[in-house]
Design a protein around this motif. Structure first.
Motif, PDB file in Angstrom:
ATOM      1  N   VAL A  82     -43.918  50.798  -0.969  1.00 22.29           N
ATOM      2  CA  VAL A  82     -44.406  51.382  -2.226  1.00 22.29           C
ATOM      3  C   VAL A  82     -45.879  51.741  -2.156  1.00 22.29           C
ATOM      4  O   VAL A  82     -46.355  52.564  -2.937  1.00 22.29           O
ATOM      5  N   GLY A  83     -46.627  51.159  -1.233  1.00 21.35           N
ATOM      6  CA  GLY A  83     -48.046  51.464  -1.101  1.00 21.35           C
ATOM      7  C   GLY A  83     -48.901  50.529  -1.931  1.00 21.35           C
ATOM      8  O   GLY A  83     -48.436  49.897  -2.881  1.00 21.35           O
ATOM      9  N   TYR A  84     -50.189  50.455  -1.578  1.00 21.40           N
ATOM     10  CA  TYR A  84     -51.042  49.452  -2.216  1.00 21.40           C
ATOM     11  C   TYR A  84     -51.311  49.737  -3.685  1.00 21.40           C
ATOM     12  O   TYR A  84     -51.421  48.809  -4.485  1.00 21.40           O
ATOM     13  N   LYS A  85     -51.418  51.015  -4.092  1.00 20.72           N
ATOM     14  CA  LYS A  85     -51.678  51.313  -5.512  1.00 20.72           C
ATOM     15  C   LYS A  85     -50.514  50.849  -6.385  1.00 20.72           C
ATOM     16  O   LYS A  85     -50.712  50.216  -7.417  1.00 20.72           O
ATOM     17  N   GLN A  86     -49.291  51.185  -5.969  1.00 21.16           N
ATOM     18  CA  GLN A  86     -48.117  50.781  -6.744  1.00 21.16           C
ATOM     19  C   GLN A  86     -47.920  49.269  -6.673  1.00 21.16           C
ATOM     20  O   GLN A  86     -47.526  48.641  -7.653  1.00 21.16           O
ATOM     21  N   ALA A  87     -48.194  48.663  -5.523  1.00 20.52           N
ATOM     22  CA  ALA A  87     -48.075  47.204  -5.399  1.00 20.52           C
ATOM     23  C   ALA A  87     -49.056  46.520  -6.354  1.00 20.52           C
ATOM     24  O   ALA A  87     -48.697  45.526  -6.995  1.00 20.52           O
ATOM     25  N   ASN A  88     -50.252  47.062  -6.489  1.00 24.24           N
ATOM     26  CA  ASN A  88     -51.224  46.510  -7.441  1.00 24.24           C
ATOM     27  C   ASN A  88     -50.727  46.637  -8.875  1.00 24.24           C
ATOM     28  O   ASN A  88     -50.924  45.732  -9.691  1.00 24.24           O
ATOM     29  N   ARG A  89     -50.083  47.751  -9.203  1.00 26.42           N
ATOM     30  CA  ARG A  89     -49.503  47.930 -10.545  1.00 26.42           C
ATOM     31  C   ARG A  89     -48.422  46.885 -10.807  1.00 26.42           C
ATOM     32  O   ARG A  89     -48.355  46.313 -11.893  1.00 26.42           O
ATOM     33  N   VAL A  90     -47.580  46.638  -9.794  1.00 21.36           N
ATOM     34  CA  VAL A  90     -46.508  45.645  -9.932  1.00 21.36           C
ATOM     35  C   VAL A  90     -47.109  44.260 -10.119  1.00 21.36           C
ATOM     36  O   VAL A  90     -46.711  43.505 -11.012  1.00 21.36           O
ATOM     37  N   GLU A  91     -48.088  43.923  -9.297  1.00 22.81           N
ATOM     38  CA  GLU A  91     -48.724  42.607  -9.404  1.00 22.81           C
ATOM     39  C   GLU A  91     -49.443  42.431 -10.740  1.00 22.81           C
ATOM     40  O   GLU A  91     -49.530  41.319 -11.254  1.00 22.81           O
ATOM     41  N   GLY A  92     -49.917  43.526 -11.323  1.00 21.68           N
ATOM     42  CA  GLY A  92     -50.595  43.468 -12.612  1.00 21.68           C
ATOM     43  C   GLY A  92     -49.647  43.536 -13.801  1.00 21.68           C
ATOM     44  O   GLY A  92     -50.087  43.535 -14.955  1.00 21.68           O
TER      45      GLY A  92
END
Length: 70
Positions: A30-40
């Motif tokens: 998913v990539g780091y931007k989307q992973a950050n959205r998921v984690e947030g």
């Protein structure tokens, strides 16, 4: 017999095919931007059946992932 680690698989993220080495995780797909959205808590990753998929889950060839709002 074990799979060679240099084997590549195709994973579809929101319909877009992406190639990865076997052994990588959903977060890589998913990539780091989307992973950050998921984690947030701003998004979740689901499979074609609508089941939630963990960012640290393993990828498999032909897997279809979707990033959606919770």
């Amino acid at each position: 017999m074990t799979e060679p680690l240099n084997r590549k698989i195709t994973v579809y993220v929101d319909g877009e095919p992406r190639r990865f080495f076997l052994g990588l995780r959903v977060r890589h797909a998913v990539g780091y931007k989307q992973a950050n959205r998921v984690e947030g808590g701003e998004a979740v990753v689901v499979d074609d059946l609508g089941s939630r998929v963990d960012l640290d889950g393993a990828l498999y060839d032909g897997e279809r992932l979707h990033i959606v709002s919770p």
